[in-house]
Design a protein around this motif. Structure first.
Motif, PDB file in Angstrom:
ATOM      1  N   LEU A  31      37.819  45.787  35.297  1.00  0.00           N
ATOM      2  CA  LEU A  31      38.102  45.711  33.854  1.00  0.00           C
ATOM      3  C   LEU A  31      38.204  44.084  33.613  1.00  0.00           C
ATOM      4  CD1 LEU A  31      41.064  48.255  33.596  1.00  0.00           C
ATOM      5  CD2 LEU A  31      38.739  48.345  32.395  1.00  0.00           C
ATOM      6  N   LEU A  32      38.308  43.265  34.404  1.00  0.00           N
ATOM      7  CA  LEU A  32      38.473  41.885  34.409  1.00  0.00           C
ATOM      8  C   LEU A  32      36.877  41.221  33.651  1.00  0.00           C
ATOM      9  CD1 LEU A  32      40.501  40.718  37.415  1.00  0.00           C
ATOM     10  CD2 LEU A  32      41.428  41.104  35.243  1.00  0.00           C
ATOM     11  N   PRO A  33      37.267  40.227  33.197  1.00  0.00           N
ATOM     12  CA  PRO A  33      35.956  39.618  32.598  1.00  0.00           C
ATOM     13  C   PRO A  33      34.987  38.984  33.420  1.00  0.00           C
ATOM     14  CG  PRO A  33      37.883  38.224  32.075  1.00  0.00           C
ATOM     15  CD  PRO A  33      38.542  39.336  32.548  1.00  0.00           C
ATOM     16  N   LYS A  34      33.750  39.359  33.508  1.00  0.00           N
ATOM     17  CA  LYS A  34      32.886  38.847  34.656  1.00  0.00           C
ATOM     18  C   LYS A  34      32.286  37.472  34.373  1.00  0.00           C
ATOM     19  CE  LYS A  34      33.539  42.964  36.441  1.00  0.00           C
ATOM     20  NZ  LYS A  34      34.388  43.203  35.486  1.00  0.00           N
ATOM     21  N   GLY A  35      33.150  36.615  34.534  1.00  0.00           N
ATOM     22  CA  GLY A  35      32.745  35.266  34.200  1.00  0.00           C
ATOM     23  C   GLY A  35      33.856  34.328  34.875  1.00  0.00           C
ATOM     24  N   GLY A  36      33.665  32.981  35.302  1.00  0.00           N
ATOM     25  CA  GLY A  36      34.540  32.158  35.908  1.00  0.00           C
ATOM     26  C   GLY A  36      35.512  31.773  35.102  1.00  0.00           C
ATOM     27  N   GLN A  37      36.614  31.398  35.781  1.00  0.00           N
ATOM     28  CA  GLN A  37      38.013  30.788  35.001  1.00  0.00           C
ATOM     29  C   GLN A  37      37.660  29.080  34.980  1.00  0.00           C
ATOM     30  OE1 GLN A  37      40.503  32.555  33.741  1.00  0.00           O
ATOM     31  NE2 GLN A  37      39.100  34.346  34.013  1.00  0.00           N
ATOM     32  N   PHE A  38      37.654  28.682  33.677  1.00  0.00           N
ATOM     33  CA  PHE A  38      37.649  27.112  33.575  1.00  0.00           C
ATOM     34  C   PHE A  38      39.014  26.318  34.203  1.00  0.00           C
ATOM     35  CE2 PHE A  38      37.861  23.155  30.792  1.00  0.00           C
ATOM     36  CZ  PHE A  38      36.748  22.826  31.258  1.00  0.00           C
ATOM     37  N   LYS A  39      38.419  25.545  35.274  1.00  0.00           N
ATOM     38  CA  LYS A  39      39.623  25.054  36.308  1.00  0.00           C
ATOM     39  C   LYS A  39      40.560  23.991  35.684  1.00  0.00           C
ATOM     40  CE  LYS A  39      36.315  21.335  37.942  1.00  0.00           C
ATOM     41  NZ  LYS A  39      35.955  20.702  38.901  1.00  0.00           N
ATOM     42  N   TYR A  40      40.444  23.733  34.306  1.00  0.00           N
ATOM     43  CA  TYR A  40      41.328  22.908  33.517  1.00  0.00           C
ATOM     44  C   TYR A  40      42.122  23.746  32.578  1.00  0.00           C
ATOM     45  CZ  TYR A  40      38.552  19.095  35.479  1.00  0.00           C
ATOM     46  OH  TYR A  40      37.865  18.446  36.390  1.00  0.00           O
ATOM     47  N   ASP A  41      43.367  23.671  32.491  1.00  0.00           N
ATOM     48  CA  ASP A  41      44.052  24.349  31.424  1.00  0.00           C
ATOM     49  C   ASP A  41      44.637  23.536  30.203  1.00  0.00           C
ATOM     50  OD1 ASP A  41      45.535  26.320  30.228  1.00  0.00           O
ATOM     51  OD2 ASP A  41      47.543  26.132  31.334  1.00  0.00           O
ATOM     52  N   VAL A 258      27.409  27.885  34.917  1.00  0.00           N
ATOM     53  CA  VAL A 258      27.828  27.814  36.127  1.00  0.00           C
ATOM     54  C   VAL A 258      28.176  29.189  36.817  1.00  0.00           C
ATOM     55  CG1 VAL A 258      29.687  27.048  37.652  1.00  0.00           C
ATOM     56  CG2 VAL A 258      29.180  25.581  35.704  1.00  0.00           C
ATOM     57  N   TRP A 259      28.405  30.014  35.985  1.00  0.00           N
ATOM     58  CA  TRP A 259      28.664  31.402  36.458  1.00  0.00           C
ATOM     59  C   TRP A 259      27.367  32.479  36.141  1.00  0.00           C
ATOM     60  CZ3 TRP A 259      32.181  32.316  40.218  1.00  0.00           C
ATOM     61  CH2 TRP A 259      33.099  31.438  40.386  1.00  0.00           C
ATOM     62  N   SER A 260      26.449  32.500  37.268  1.00  0.00           N
ATOM     63  CA  SER A 260      25.385  33.240  36.978  1.00  0.00           C
ATOM     64  C   SER A 260      25.255  34.563  37.922  1.00  0.00           C
ATOM     65  CB  SER A 260      24.065  32.417  37.167  1.00  0.00           C
ATOM     66  OG  SER A 260      24.325  32.007  38.457  1.00  0.00           O
ATOM     67  N   LYS A 261      24.365  35.155  37.760  1.00  0.00           N
ATOM     68  CA  LYS A 261      24.395  36.592  38.689  1.00  0.00           C
ATOM     69  C   LYS A 261      24.346  36.057  40.102  1.00  0.00           C
ATOM     70  CE  LYS A 261      22.243  39.728  35.384  1.00  0.00           C
ATOM     71  NZ  LYS A 261      21.383  40.476  35.111  1.00  0.00           N
ATOM     72  N   SER A 262      23.776  34.938  40.541  1.00  0.00           N
ATOM     73  CA  SER A 262      23.809  34.493  41.813  1.00  0.00           C
ATOM     74  C   SER A 262      24.791  34.533  42.535  1.00  0.00           C
ATOM     75  CB  SER A 262      22.613  33.158  42.003  1.00  0.00           C
ATOM     76  OG  SER A 262      23.435  32.242  41.229  1.00  0.00           O
ATOM     77  N   ASN A 263      26.169  33.945  41.694  1.00  0.00           N
ATOM     78  CA  ASN A 263      27.378  33.728  42.498  1.00  0.00           C
ATOM     79  C   ASN A 263      28.235  34.658  42.059  1.00  0.00           C
ATOM     80  OD1 ASN A 263      27.765  32.541  39.921  1.00  0.00           O
ATOM     81  ND2 ASN A 263      27.844  30.675  40.451  1.00  0.00           N
ATOM     82  N   LEU A 264      28.219  35.806  41.287  1.00  0.00           N
ATOM     83  CA  LEU A 264      28.862  36.942  41.098  1.00  0.00           C
ATOM     84  C   LEU A 264      29.641  37.589  41.910  1.00  0.00           C
ATOM     85  CD1 LEU A 264      29.800  38.836  38.563  1.00  0.00           C
ATOM     86  CD2 LEU A 264      27.938  40.171  38.861  1.00  0.00           C
ATOM     87  N   ILE A 265      29.028  37.482  43.394  1.00  0.00           N
ATOM     88  CA  ILE A 265      29.687  38.069  44.480  1.00  0.00           C
ATOM     89  C   ILE A 265      31.000  37.332  44.898  1.00  0.00           C
ATOM     90  CG2 ILE A 265      29.675  38.714  46.816  1.00  0.00           C
ATOM     91  CD1 ILE A 265      27.958  40.462  45.163  1.00  0.00           C
ATOM     92  N   TYR A 271      38.483  37.434  42.642  1.00  0.00           N
ATOM     93  CA  TYR A 271      39.132  38.506  41.950  1.00  0.00           C
ATOM     94  C   TYR A 271      39.746  39.429  42.871  1.00  0.00           C
ATOM     95  CZ  TYR A 271      37.807  37.480  37.082  1.00  0.00           C
ATOM     96  OH  TYR A 271      37.587  36.807  35.579  1.00  0.00           O
ATOM     97  N   ALA A 272      39.253  39.907  43.823  1.00  0.00           N
ATOM     98  CA  ALA A 272      39.648  40.713  44.739  1.00  0.00           C
ATOM     99  C   ALA A 272      40.729  40.343  45.527  1.00  0.00           C
ATOM    100  CB  ALA A 272      38.692  41.366  45.759  1.00  0.00           C
ATOM    101  N   MET A 273      40.832  39.110  45.818  1.00  0.00           N
ATOM    102  CA  MET A 273      41.767  38.347  46.812  1.00  0.00           C
ATOM    103  C   MET A 273      43.062  38.229  45.745  1.00  0.00           C
ATOM    104  SD  MET A 273      39.608  35.618  48.491  1.00  0.00           S
ATOM    105  CE  MET A 273      41.043  34.663  49.507  1.00  0.00           C
ATOM    106  N   LEU A 274      42.920  37.729  44.530  1.00  0.00           N
ATOM    107  CA  LEU A 274      43.946  37.449  43.796  1.00  0.00           C
ATOM    108  C   LEU A 274      44.844  38.947  43.336  1.00  0.00           C
ATOM    109  CD1 LEU A 274      42.569  34.663  41.451  1.00  0.00           C
ATOM    110  CD2 LEU A 274      44.538  34.498  43.190  1.00  0.00           C
ATOM    111  N   VAL A 275      43.856  39.975  42.968  1.00  0.00           N
ATOM    112  CA  VAL A 275      44.354  41.354  42.464  1.00  0.00           C
ATOM    113  C   VAL A 275      45.216  41.805  43.629  1.00  0.00           C
ATOM    114  CG1 VAL A 275      43.882  43.565  41.599  1.00  0.00           C
ATOM    115  CG2 VAL A 275      42.774  41.600  40.506  1.00  0.00           C
ATOM    116  N   SER A 276      44.515  41.677  44.599  1.00  0.00           N
ATOM    117  CA  SER A 276      45.166  42.434  45.995  1.00  0.00           C
ATOM    118  C   SER A 276      46.664  41.699  46.191  1.00  0.00           C
ATOM    119  CB  SER A 276      44.112  42.025  47.192  1.00  0.00           C
ATOM    120  OG  SER A 276      43.005  42.856  47.096  1.00  0.00           O
TER     121      SER A 276
END
Length: 682
Positions: A31-41, A258-265, A271-276
């Motif tokens: 369900l989470l968006p399939k895109g990287g999180q911008f490192k600056y808030d 920056v976030w393309s299919k090549s680094n989707l893994i 995501y898996a680490m944070l949700v876990s």
């Protein structure tokens, strides 16, 4: 064998929890968006907290939504509308004119010949329909350019050249006077032509909108370029105006480039680490502080289901339109968990859910702040959910907190209230109204997961219910005993912080099995005749013990919740029917202890343990002769200590200190029941 079964049962529960953990994690990741999180808030109106930021690559500056909206509005304002010209309307007008002329022309009345009038009328009709006649009303200025579509040709003309219905009289009369000097036919021709004129021009909404949409789609969403290495913002600089838009453009470009299919893994691994971690914290909390919930897979499933449900609803709304994100009634989560469990667990789960939603929602800091505050208000204000007025009051308070919080954030970010989006307040009100659905949702969850809330407990505690009225009619002594036990149990539960409503309801129903053979129980024997005198001790013990089994059967037949049935099953634990056991030994010299023991199980919660103590003490108190305060104290100590010695409370998660407190409450209550007073010396 029993040891292996127990080990298998424990392993099975653990395997299920691992499966639930993995399934929930995968669902949330999906369900989470399939895109990287911008490192600056960053937030508009606040200083840049990081070091100087330079462009890591060249990117275009996107126009703000406001700027795009203004350009679109300008396009709509200046758009040239399309009108359709219907050539057939000209012939229809001529045919109608000729028909009216044939029907109404009289030679003797007019000096002008009929054919001359026909030619004049057709000529006027041609002139009127040169650019068309319309019956529609539009707000265009007379000099507004419009497109007139005649077949496959389109010509651009001023709007004033199209004859309007309001101008028809004046135009027709003007052309008639210019075409003939015979004044006696002017009014006649005017009437005929006005009645003959068929509108030939209509507004083409579809073509106009298509042209506008095409022009809007051709708008350039960008307004400039930032070259690689160029400074975007300095440390401490306030994020506002163009800088804010440049940062948003960099954020969007960062996600897409920056976030393309090549680094989707790698994204999924993160995501898996944070949700876990979030779900692991929940398991650890339940294991350490809510052991009874952790050991119940149904309750654990219920909690995880609600978390995933809230993530799903929020994701769906954000994809639909992020502006509606505050419509999601997130405060229903702590409210429901508080109704079924306790406030601390409700708030903890609410915060963990918000940590997951931080990946999904825009302006995550603002969203998390408002939702955490609203969750705290929910926990602090919603009490006694079974009282409907309390829920309405709490929802009003929650909505007010949302509005105040959003208003404060808007002032901080914008510095004024001129551009305040008032419709957002409407979203908060809708959220409050949606929160009112907690009541039907609680009822649905009770049926789906077999849980019991305070709302259901209140309904079950009504002594006018069908089952309790049946008990009072068939076994009035047992009913009175149950009321006394309920009062004792409720007071004890309040003193040690247990679920007082639950133990009260359990006490009201714990002896419903006695309805089958009420006269075999002393509290229902109205005279000195004891039916057990005609039975063997073993037979009597069997009848007494069977009231537990029969009570469970009656409870299931009447659809009582399992948590209430637990009180029926455990209120005697594995205690001995001592009176008949002793009588059997006296008659036969020996007795099998198994024949005189209740089947159990022993109490496995503080509430069921309280009921066992209160039930035994209340029942035995009837045998006290000339009760005094000292007798009652010794009597309560004797009964409760005997239950402890028999190991009846080993699985009840109750402390020795709590048992001592319960003893004090029972002693005090019994003293009040028997109206004991201090004996004064003569």
């Amino acid at each position: 064998m029993n040891k292996r079964l127990s080990q298998f049962s424990r392993n099975q529960a653990l395997v299920y929890k691992i499966f639930l953990f993995i399934a929930s994690t995968l669902l949330v990741i999906y369900l989470l968006p399939k895109g990287g999180q911008f490192k600056y808030d960053f937030q508009k109106g606040k200083p840049w907290q990081y070091e100087n930021l330079y462009a890591p690559f060249s990117f275009t500056i996107k126009k703000s939504e406001e700027a795009l909206a203004n350009e679109q509005a300008e396009i709509r304002k200046n758009a040239i509308p399309y009108f359709d010209f219907n050539a057939g309307s000209v012939e229809q007008s001529k045919d109608k004119f000729q028909q009216l002329l044939d029907e109404s022309y009289v030679d003797s009345l007019y000096s002008t010949r009929k054919q001359t009038l026909l030619n004049l009328g057709n000529n006027i009709i041609d002139k009127m329909h040169l650019h068309g006649v319309t019956a529609e009303i539009h707000a265009y200025s007379q000099e507004q350019l419009v497109y007139l579509k005649k077949g496959n040709e389109v010509e651009e003309i001023p709007y004033r050249q199209i004859v309007k219905q309001d101008d028809l009289d004046e135009k027709v009369l003007e052309l008639i006077k210019a075409g003939t000097n015979s004044e006696n036919v002017w009014n006649y021709m005017e009437i005929l032509l006005k009645r003959s004129m068929v509108p030939s021009v209509t507004f083409n909404q579809q073509l106009t909108e298509s042209a506008i949409e095409a022009e809007i789609e051709s708008l350039n969403p960008n307004r400039g370029i930032i070259e690689k290495g160029g400074r975007i913002i300095a440390k401490g600089e306030v994020v506002e105006g163009d800088t804010f838009q440049i940062l948003n453009s960099l954020k969007d470009e960062y996600k897409s480039q920056v976030w393309s299919k090549s680094n989707l893994i790698w994204l999924l691994v993160g995501y898996a680490m944070l949700v876990s971690l979030v779900f692991l914290m929940l398991f650890l909390f339940l294991k350490k502080y809510r052991e009874d919930i952790y050991s119940n897979n149904t309750k654990v499933t219920f909690i995880f289901f609600n978390i995933v449900l809230m993530v799903f609803l929020t994701t769906f709304i954000v994809k639909l339109d992020a502006a509606y994100v505050y419509v999601v009634p997130l405060c229903v989560l702590p409210l429901i968990l508080k109704a079924f469990f306790d406030p601390r667990l409700g708030l903890f789960v609410h915060v963990l859910t918000l940590l997951l939603l931080g990946f999904i929602v825009p302006n995550s800091f603002e969203y998390l702040f408002l939702q955490i505050i609203a969750g705290i208000v929910t926990i602090l204000t919603v009490s006694e959910l079974y009282r409907r007025a309390n829920l309405f009051i709490s929802v009003a308070q929650i909505t007010f907190i949302y509005i105040i919080g959003y208003f404060a954030f808007f002032i901080i970010q914008e510095g004024n209230i001129q551009t305040l989006q008032w419709e957002t307040f409407g979203y908060f009100i809708l959220c409050g109204l949606a929160t009112l659905f907690a009541h039907p949702l609680i009822y649905f969850y009770e049926k789906l997961f077999g849980l019991v809330s305070d709302v259901s407990l209140l309904e079950l505690s009504d002594t006018n219910s069908k089952l309790l009225k049946e008990l009072s009619n068939k076994a009035p002594g047992t009913f009175h005993h149950s009321l006394n036990v309920a009062n004792l149990s409720e007071a004890a539960a309040n003193e040690i912080g247990a679920n007082a409503m639950l133990v009260r309801v359990g006490a009201l129903y714990h002896d419903i099995g006695k309805m089958q053979n009420p006269t075999y129980f002393t509290e229902n024997q109205l005279n000195a005749v004891n039916t057990h005198n005609e039975l063997a001790p073993k037979e009597s013990a069997k009848i007494i013990i069977e009231h537990v089994i029969k009570g469970i059967e009656i409870a299931r037949k009447n659809n009582l919740p399992d948590r209430i049935i637990d009180f029926i099953r455990t209120h005697h634990g594995t205690n001995l029917v001592y009176y008949f056991y002793k009588k059997e030994k006296e008659l036969n010299g020996d007795a099998k202890i198994e024949d005189f023991m209740y089947p159990g199980p022993i109490p496995f919660s503080r509430e069921t343990a309280i009921l066992m103590m209160a039930d035994s003490v209340e029942a035995a108190s009837k045998s006290l002769k000339n009760p005094t305060s000292s007798k009652i104290d010794a009597f309560v100590e004797k009964i409760v200590n005997a239950q402890m010695d028999n190991g009846q409370f080993l699985n009840a998660h109750i402390t020795f200190k709590e048992i001592q407190t319960i003893k004090k409450v029972l002693k005090k209550k019994l003293n009040n029941i028997y109206h004991l007073r201090v004996e004064y010396p003569e």
